[in-house]
Enzyme design. Structure first.
Site, PDB file in Angstrom:
ATOM      1  N   ARG A 121      -1.217  -5.234  -4.755  1.00 12.89           N
ATOM      2  CA  ARG A 121      -2.364  -5.999  -4.273  1.00 12.89           C
ATOM      3  C   ARG A 121      -3.126  -5.205  -3.216  1.00 12.89           C
ATOM      4  O   ARG A 121      -2.625  -4.301  -2.604  1.00 12.89           O
ATOM      5  CB  ARG A 121      -1.895  -7.324  -3.665  1.00 12.89           C
ATOM      6  CG  ARG A 121      -1.438  -8.352  -4.680  1.00 12.89           C
ATOM      7  CD  ARG A 121      -1.074  -9.661  -4.012  1.00 12.89           C
ATOM      8  NE  ARG A 121      -2.244 -10.339  -3.473  1.00 12.89           N
ATOM      9  CZ  ARG A 121      -2.441 -10.569  -2.177  1.00 12.89           C
ATOM     10  NH1 ARG A 121      -1.598 -10.107  -1.290  1.00 12.89           N
ATOM     11  NH2 ARG A 121      -3.498 -11.229  -1.764  1.00 12.89           N
ATOM     12  N   LYS A 186      10.630  -5.743   1.166  1.00 16.85           N
ATOM     13  CA  LYS A 186      10.060  -6.024  -0.151  1.00 16.85           C
ATOM     14  C   LYS A 186      10.952  -5.528  -1.271  1.00 16.85           C
ATOM     15  O   LYS A 186      11.278  -4.342  -1.354  1.00 16.85           O
ATOM     16  CB  LYS A 186       8.673  -5.389  -0.258  1.00 16.85           C
ATOM     17  CG  LYS A 186       7.886  -5.841  -1.492  1.00 16.85           C
ATOM     18  CD  LYS A 186       6.426  -5.494  -1.327  1.00 16.85           C
ATOM     19  CE  LYS A 186       5.593  -5.931  -2.527  1.00 16.85           C
ATOM     20  NZ  LYS A 186       4.151  -5.703  -2.314  1.00 16.85           N
ATOM     21  N   ARG A 321       1.494 -12.437   7.460  1.00 14.42           N
ATOM     22  CA  ARG A 321       2.678 -11.913   8.157  1.00 14.42           C
ATOM     23  C   ARG A 321       3.154 -12.928   9.171  1.00 14.42           C
ATOM     24  O   ARG A 321       2.367 -13.734   9.710  1.00 14.42           O
ATOM     25  CB  ARG A 321       2.379 -10.584   8.840  1.00 14.42           C
ATOM     26  CG  ARG A 321       1.322 -10.637   9.933  1.00 14.42           C
ATOM     27  CD  ARG A 321       1.090  -9.265  10.552  1.00 14.42           C
ATOM     28  NE  ARG A 321       0.023  -9.281  11.537  1.00 14.42           N
ATOM     29  CZ  ARG A 321       0.173  -9.618  12.808  1.00 14.42           C
ATOM     30  NH1 ARG A 321       1.362  -9.989  13.259  1.00 14.42           N
ATOM     31  NH2 ARG A 321      -0.864  -9.596  13.640  1.00 14.42           N
TER      32      ARG A 321
END
Length: 324
Positions: A121, A186, A321
């Protein structure tokens, strides 16, 4: 002889002499040498020892459509079209979009051992070394256009999470709108791209990247904290079975989403929301919004409790975040 045949022979991690490779594959040693040079272009590191031959240290866990299909449930296999597997592609999403433009039907699966221009993204590069992770794109048909796709990325994230959990990976959280995290790092990401009629029949390319066994030498290319299946879940069942486990969860979820929309998934998604109840900052192209994450609404929009009340924020070029 194909390059894939040579890779399959070297996948065992053992030494093979040039002569033995030539005899096994029915070609000359000169032909073997030419193919071996191509492996370097793919990022496959060969270990050569005079008198012993060549090997790929640690072997290769190559993707195999037959092994993937063998791991699929009957109903899932029936909903999928042919599997298109490439050794190297710019991106599986790009290949899927091209296939859709040429009339490829929904259910077609595009795989690559390596991506040279993998996309994340917000224009980010998805680091995609050869035969180490999973990079795939699934084309799926939807009716109702863009409005009927709200919350789809969240549903895909849930399905991928379930497939990984079925394979022994624990502690996976979901970060709105499309990341899978373990311990805040991630593990995987999702990129959706739509083609067709924005207000009617359309196809969505569902791109998924999962870190399985990221090599240390490419770690420096990743610009955010990351983790892989090997680290998060111990021993991987292998990429073929891992992909089959994900597809066994993804296909039924897509069918349910087509019938019921996101609302029926909402509570389940919120239960594994990485930021549920936490203070967060949402960065858009124009403004920064700070508030407490209340979860999502029935359309998958992020709900933030701010000084100005509760705001519903939809996906797009956004960055979320948590606040320490």
């Amino acid at each position: 002889m194909t390059l894939r045949s040579l890779l399959s022979t070297l996948a065992d991690g053992e030494f093979h002499s040039g002569q033995a490779l030539g005899e096994a594959l029915g070609v000359s040693r000169a032909a073997i040498w030419k193919q071996l040079k191509k492996l370097d272009e793919l990022g496959v590191r060969l270990h050569s020892v005079k008198g012993r031959g060549y090997r790929v240290a640690g072997g290769l866990d190559l993707l195999d459509p037959q092994r993937i299909e063998a791991g699929l449930e009957d109903g899932v296999r029936a909903r999928l079209g042919p599997i298109a597997l490439a050794l190297s592609l710019p991106s599986t999403n790009e290949a899927a979009l091209q296939g859709s433009a040429q009339g490829g039907g929904g259910g077609r699966l595009y795989l690559a051992e390596r991506q040279t221009a993998g996309k994340g993204r917000r224009g980010r590069t998805w680091v995609s070394p050869f035969a180490r992770n999973l990079y795939f794109s699934l084309v799926w048909d939807f009716a109702g256009g863009a409005a009927a796709l709200e919350g789809l990325s969240l549903v895909v994230g849930l399905a991928v999470r379930h497939g990984l959990m079925d394979s022994g990976v624990e502690g996976i959280d979901l970060k709105w709108p499309n990341d899978l995290l373990v311990d805040g790092r991630k593990l995987g990401g999702i990129l959706l791209e739509m083609t067709g009629d924005a207000s009617g029949q359309c196809q969505v390319v569902i791109g998924v990247g999962i870190n399985v066994a990221m090599p240390d030498e490419v770690a420096a290319e990743i610009d955010q904290p990351w983790i892989d299946v090997r680290t998060a879940g111990g021993v991987s069942p292998g990429r073929n079975l891992l992909l089959a486990a994900v597809l066994n969860r993804l296909v039924p979820s897509l069918e349910r989403f087509s019938e019921q929309g996101f609302a029926s998934f909402r509570a389940e998604w919120e239960a594994c929301n990485a930021h549920q109840g936490r203070q967060v900052v949402l960065q858009t192209s124009r403004v920064q919004i700070q508030g407490r994450c209340l979860g999502v609404d029935d359309k998958g929009a992020l709900l933030l409790e701010t000084e100005d009340g509760v705001q519903a924020c939809h996906g797009g070029e956004l960055s979320l975040r948590g606040l320490e």
